[in-house]
Design a protein around this motif. Structure first.
Motif, mmCIF file in Angstrom:
data_model
loop_
_atom_site.group_PDB
_atom_site.id
_atom_site.type_symbol
_atom_site.label_atom_id
_atom_site.label_comp_id
_atom_site.label_asym_id
_atom_site.label_seq_id
_atom_site.Cartn_x
_atom_site.Cartn_y
_atom_site.Cartn_z
ATOM 1 N N THR A 1 0.832 -1.206 0.000
ATOM 2 C CA THR A 1 0.000 0.000 0.000
ATOM 3 C C THR A 1 0.866 1.256 0.000
ATOM 4 N N GLU A 2 0.208 2.365 -0.302
ATOM 5 C CA GLU A 2 0.797 3.686 -0.122
ATOM 6 C C GLU A 2 -0.210 4.524 0.655
ATOM 7 N N PRO A 3 0.269 5.512 1.386
ATOM 8 C CA PRO A 3 -0.674 6.376 2.106
ATOM 9 C C PRO A 3 -1.524 7.188 1.128
ATOM 10 N N ALA A 4 -2.773 7.401 1.490
ATOM 11 C CA ALA A 4 -3.632 8.325 0.748
ATOM 12 C C ALA A 4 -3.260 9.757 1.122
ATOM 13 N N SER A 5 -3.806 10.723 0.375
ATOM 14 C CA SER A 5 -3.461 12.118 0.633
ATOM 15 C C SER A 5 -4.423 12.805 1.596
ATOM 16 N N GLN A 6 -5.688 12.322 1.654
ATOM 17 C CA GLN A 6 -6.729 13.033 2.397
ATOM 18 C C GLN A 6 -7.366 12.202 3.500
ATOM 19 N N VAL A 7 -7.228 10.896 3.435
ATOM 20 C CA VAL A 7 -7.929 10.030 4.384
ATOM 21 C C VAL A 7 -6.937 9.016 4.951
ATOM 22 N N GLU A 8 -7.390 8.314 6.006
ATOM 23 C CA GLU A 8 -6.478 7.422 6.733
ATOM 24 C C GLU A 8 -6.270 6.100 5.992
ATOM 25 N N ALA A 9 -7.284 5.628 5.271
ATOM 26 C CA ALA A 9 -7.188 4.348 4.573
ATOM 27 C C ALA A 9 -6.136 4.425 3.466
ATOM 28 N N PRO A 10 -5.485 3.292 3.166
ATOM 29 C CA PRO A 10 -4.403 3.308 2.177
ATOM 30 C C PRO A 10 -4.873 3.023 0.743
ATOM 31 N N LEU A 11 -4.012 3.361 -0.207
ATOM 32 C CA LEU A 11 -4.178 2.965 -1.609
ATOM 33 C C LEU A 11 -3.533 1.596 -1.792
ATOM 34 N N VAL A 12 -4.196 0.692 -2.515
ATOM 35 C CA VAL A 12 -3.628 -0.632 -2.796
ATOM 36 C C VAL A 12 -2.769 -0.531 -4.052
ATOM 37 N N LEU A 13 -1.499 -0.841 -3.910
ATOM 38 C CA LEU A 13 -0.578 -0.742 -5.050
ATOM 39 C C LEU A 13 -0.900 -1.796 -6.105
ATOM 40 N N GLY A 14 -0.545 -1.468 -7.332
ATOM 41 C CA GLY A 14 -0.780 -2.389 -8.444
ATOM 42 C C GLY A 14 -2.135 -2.214 -9.086
ATOM 43 N N CYS A 15 -2.986 -1.378 -8.480
ATOM 44 C CA CYS A 15 -4.312 -1.143 -9.064
ATOM 45 C C CYS A 15 -4.214 -0.120 -10.195
ATOM 46 N N LEU A 16 -5.359 0.071 -10.865
ATOM 47 C CA LEU A 16 -5.422 0.942 -12.035
ATOM 48 C C LEU A 16 -5.742 2.384 -11.652
ATOM 49 N N ALA A 17 -6.555 2.539 -10.598
ATOM 50 C CA ALA A 17 -7.026 3.870 -10.210
ATOM 51 C C ALA A 17 -7.472 3.834 -8.758
#
Lengths: 187, 187
Positions: A102-118
């Motif tokens: 994952t990578e940190p999101a910019s505005q919220v606590e939940a993370p971005l899942v790497l390898g996704c499209l969007a």
């Protein structure tokens, strides 16, 4: 490479009906689940609707934090999507179980899942009636991102099979998107 | 041939995120529009959510009748879908303008659009707050149908290109779904 998507284009990331991953986090706990039942709800400000069942571990984290992140997975991630869709965060840490980066999101606590499209960072509107009666969450998209190899200048690109979105039929079976078609505009 | 779909399987008709046609009728007036923003909301009783903009002619018919029909169009109908999506029932009778053939529904006044892959007859839940604030309609599926050449025993079949569902990207451009994939179930 991940690039910001202007909020006015955020609805296009979900317009074709892909299955998404919903990530949530609150006070050091986190979870990720799969959700075929999602849709855009408005263009500007962009809004989304998603169904989050009461039985999920994610539900409590989303209600407590007031936010979540939708990540649009690719066909290459079909086992990951099926895995998180058929386990519960009450019993396993899905991030380590399925080796989810994952990578940190910019505005919220939940993370971005790497390898996704969007990715869509979302803050929920307090609508307790919808949440309790329908398991329905309405949220504003406060930041959006896409891999610029797959979505550019507001448009999905023509993608190789492994980079296409997943559309869940049920029971871990999916269709992928292909075959761009243009309809004839009425004169 | 059109066959009834058990209500317990109705959500599978929309689970993969296809763009649908929304038909409505009230006291002799009728309309049909395209809606990419739809999703299943529950399994049993089956429920759906769909966004119906205030500007549409359909909106008044749906609010007055309390019901609508979702028809799932095929790639062969791409010009029809684009046509009804870019005209308004306030100005034209879309059924005659686009030569749309229909059959009566079993439970509601709105018609089924012939040539589609599947149909869901829906009765709306009175949720005025969602309707006025979000243009969001929640409804129970009271009858469901599918062409048995494309959906059988609760499952979408492997379809030739012209019988695949449409997934709207925006501006009359669509992807179709194909390429069945199975994810690995966690052990």
């Amino acid at each position: 490479m991940r690039q910001p998507v202007p909020l006015a284009h955020a609805s296009r990331l979900l317009n074709h009906g892909p299955t998404v991953l919903v990530a949530s986090a609150y006070q050091g706990q986190r979870d990720v689940m799969a959700a075929a039942w999602n849709m855009p709800l408005d263009f500007d400000p962009p809004k989304v609707a998603v169904v989050i069942d009461k039985s999920t571990f994610s539900r409590g984290l989303i209600e407590a934090s007031g936010s979540f992140v939708l990540s649009v997975p690719s066909a290459a991630q079909v086992d990951l999507v099926t895995g998180v869709g058929h386990t519960t965060g009450r019993e396993v840490d899905k991030f380590s179980r399925f080796d989810i980066q994952t990578e940190p999101a910019s505005q919220v606590e939940a993370p971005l899942v790497l390898g996704c499209l969007a990715w869509l960072e979302c803050r929920i509107y307090p609508e307790p009636h919808n949440q309790s009666r329908y398991d329905l969450f309405l949220a504003e998209v406060v930041a959006a991102w896409a891999d610029d190899a797959v979505f550019q200048n507001g448009h999905w690109q023509d993608l190789p099979p492994e980079q296409r979105a997943l559309h869940h039929l049920g029971g871990g079976h999916y269709l992928t998107t292909s075959g761009l078609l243009a309809g004839r505009m009425p004169t």
